[in-house]
Scaffold this motif. Structure first.
Motif, PDB file in Angstrom:
ATOM      1  N   ALA A  16      -3.120  -4.732   4.420  1.00 17.73           N
ATOM      2  CA  ALA A  16      -3.774  -5.536   3.095  1.00 17.73           C
ATOM      3  C   ALA A  16      -4.387  -4.641   2.132  1.00 17.73           C
ATOM      4  CB  ALA A  16      -3.163  -6.697   3.152  1.00 17.73           C
ATOM      5  N   VAL A  17      -4.631  -4.525   1.173  1.00 13.15           N
ATOM      6  CA  VAL A  17      -6.370  -3.796   0.763  1.00 13.15           C
ATOM      7  C   VAL A  17      -7.354  -4.964   0.187  1.00 13.15           C
ATOM      8  CG1 VAL A  17      -6.771  -2.431  -1.978  1.00 13.15           C
ATOM      9  CG2 VAL A  17      -4.550  -2.183  -1.081  1.00 13.15           C
ATOM     10  N   ALA A  34      -6.161  -2.141  -6.699  1.00 16.77           N
ATOM     11  CA  ALA A  34      -5.590  -0.344  -6.085  1.00 16.77           C
ATOM     12  C   ALA A  34      -5.280   0.467  -7.375  1.00 16.77           C
ATOM     13  CB  ALA A  34      -5.388  -0.517  -4.968  1.00 16.77           C
ATOM     14  N   GLY A  35      -5.444   1.410  -7.206  1.00 16.49           N
ATOM     15  CA  GLY A  35      -5.358   2.830  -8.144  1.00 16.49           C
ATOM     16  C   GLY A  35      -5.898   3.084  -9.345  1.00 16.49           C
ATOM     17  N   LYS A  36      -5.756   3.655 -10.260  1.00 14.84           N
ATOM     18  CA  LYS A  36      -6.961   4.152 -11.449  1.00 14.84           C
ATOM     19  C   LYS A  36      -6.231   3.641 -12.804  1.00 14.84           C
ATOM     20  CE  LYS A  36     -10.166   7.636  -9.088  1.00 14.84           C
ATOM     21  NZ  LYS A  36     -10.258   8.665  -9.218  1.00 14.84           N
ATOM     22  N   LEU A  45       0.899  -6.147 -12.385  1.00 15.04           N
ATOM     23  CA  LEU A  45       0.414  -7.232 -11.936  1.00 15.04           C
ATOM     24  C   LEU A  45       0.997  -7.558 -10.813  1.00 15.04           C
ATOM     25  CD1 LEU A  45      -1.677  -9.293 -11.647  1.00 15.04           C
ATOM     26  CD2 LEU A  45      -1.059 -10.435 -13.671  1.00 15.04           C
ATOM     27  N   LEU A  46       0.792  -7.924  -9.392  1.00 15.96           N
ATOM     28  CA  LEU A  46       2.305  -8.688  -9.225  1.00 15.96           C
ATOM     29  C   LEU A  46       1.593 -10.065  -9.308  1.00 15.96           C
ATOM     30  CD1 LEU A  46       1.921  -5.449  -6.447  1.00 15.96           C
ATOM     31  CD2 LEU A  46       3.412  -5.760  -8.297  1.00 15.96           C
ATOM     32  N   VAL A  47       3.018 -10.674  -8.709  1.00 15.23           N
ATOM     33  CA  VAL A  47       2.596 -12.225  -8.379  1.00 15.23           C
ATOM     34  C   VAL A  47       4.236 -12.820  -7.091  1.00 15.23           C
ATOM     35  CG1 VAL A  47       2.934 -14.648  -9.525  1.00 15.23           C
ATOM     36  CG2 VAL A  47       1.911 -12.652 -10.856  1.00 15.23           C
ATOM     37  N   ASN A  60       4.095  -2.722  -1.252  1.00 16.54           N
ATOM     38  CA  ASN A  60       4.373  -2.209  -2.981  1.00 16.54           C
ATOM     39  C   ASN A  60       2.936  -1.497  -3.625  1.00 16.54           C
ATOM     40  OD1 ASN A  60       5.250  -4.813  -2.944  1.00 16.54           O
ATOM     41  ND2 ASN A  60       6.986  -3.701  -3.216  1.00 16.54           N
ATOM     42  N   ILE A  61       2.272  -2.442  -3.038  1.00 13.41           N
ATOM     43  CA  ILE A  61       0.491  -1.655  -3.946  1.00 13.41           C
ATOM     44  C   ILE A  61       0.062  -0.665  -2.878  1.00 13.41           C
ATOM     45  CG2 ILE A  61      -1.744  -2.028  -3.700  1.00 13.41           C
ATOM     46  CD1 ILE A  61      -0.945  -5.271  -3.533  1.00 13.41           C
ATOM     47  N   HIS A  62       0.609  -0.371  -2.047  1.00 13.84           N
ATOM     48  CA  HIS A  62       0.645   1.120  -0.733  1.00 13.84           C
ATOM     49  C   HIS A  62       0.911   2.293  -1.511  1.00 13.84           C
ATOM     50  CE1 HIS A  62      -0.378   3.274   2.426  1.00 13.84           C
ATOM     51  NE2 HIS A  62       0.750   3.906   2.338  1.00 13.84           N
TER      52      HIS A  62
END
Length: 297
Positions: A16-17, A34-36, A45-47, A60-62
């Motif tokens: 996890a981040v 995360a990410g630019k 935005l993930l909920v 997914n963030i990865h």
């Protein structure tokens, strides 16, 4: 924070981040980023859904961080966020998510939600057009008007009364939060059981030990229903992507998909061989679909 993709053997093993806290209405709200920021792409935005958290989006963030500025947030009452003894409704999470976009992300955002998180995203998009660049729903929850019983029968009245009893709520909470039962529930709603890791079980169990978690659980079941999905869709003005895990035993995905198209005919929809949480079960497929849709919406 960016994690090197080449250092991971399997996407199911990604960490996890590490996140931070934002103060909202005197409460601590946990989020990760995360990410630019890309000049030609909106932030994402993930909920999460009921009982989950930002950890449920780790896979997914990865990958998505390579192409987007990705944010994920723990809704009030869940994950690492505060759990005050408030009434928990779609309107409450609508205000939380909209204020987060306004105060923290600070520009129109594509919002993606799974299950209960999907309903919360719909609430935001219906009310705050200026802050939502698009909506992505993954097996989104929420009733349609024609599925709501006008006059509940005796059985529904009795079950409604039971859920309002504190001792019943306590019993259900203690039973559901047991790690063995968490795994059993996941095995029912995931098509591919190999995606159910010890870490996933722990991620769901851990917040249930927080002070106030029982009260949040009870409030979600006792609070009045908010606006119906069809009412929210009729207020929306942004692009909509529906991703369905077609093997979801909690939702009739095809049937619900048709209802969404009835009220929002210009949406994009994709059906995957997965259960209730396709973003976690088949993350690489979902990540590719999200990327392609945002790039071409």
């Amino acid at each position: 924070m960016t994690v090197a993709i080449n250092s991971i053997n399997s996407i199911h093993d990604v960490p996890a981040v590490e996140g931070d806290y934002w103060t909202w209405r005197g409460q601590n709200i946990y989020y990760v980023q995360a990410g630019k920021l890309q000049s030609d792409k909106p932030p994402l935005l993930l909920v999460h859904g009921f009982g989950a958290s930002t950890d449920h989006w780790r896979k997914n963030i990865h990958q998505l961080q390579e192409n987007f500025s990705v944010w994920a947030i723990d809704m009030l009452g869940f994950g690492r966020s505060s759990k005050p003894a408030w009434e928990y409704t779609g309107n409450l999470w609508r205000e939380q998510l909209n204020d987060f976009i306004t105060e923290v992300i600070k520009q129109p955002t594509v919002i993606a939600g799974n299950s209960l998180g999907g309903y919360a995203c719909l609430c935001v998009a219906a009310e705050y057009h200026q802050n939502v660049a698009g909506v992505i729903l993954l097996n989104s929850a929420g009733p349609f008007s024609d599925t709501v019983v006008k006059k509940p029968n005796t059985l529904k009245k009795i079950s409604g009364w039971l859920f309002r009893q504190n001792w019943i709520t306590y019993f259900l909470f203690q039973r559901l939060r047991n790690k063995k039962n968490i795994r059993k529930t996941l095995e029912k709603v995931y098509l591919d059981s190999s995606a159910i890791t010890d870490q996933l079980v722990e991620d769901i169990y851990r917040p249930s030990c927080d002070e106030g978690a029982l009260q949040v659980f009870g409030s979600v079941f006792k609070s009045p229903q908010g606006e119906k999905v069809d009412e929210l869709l009729q207020k929306m003005q942004c692009p909509l992507l529906n991703i369905w895990g077609e093997a979801d035993p909690w939702m009739r995905s095809k049937e619900r998909g048709e209802k969404f198209k009835q009220y929002y005919p210009h949406l994009t929809e994709v059906y995957l061989k997965a259960g209730h949480c396709p973003h976690d079960e088949v993350p690489e497929q979902v990540n590719d679909i999200i990327t392609q849709w945002i790039n071409h919406r």
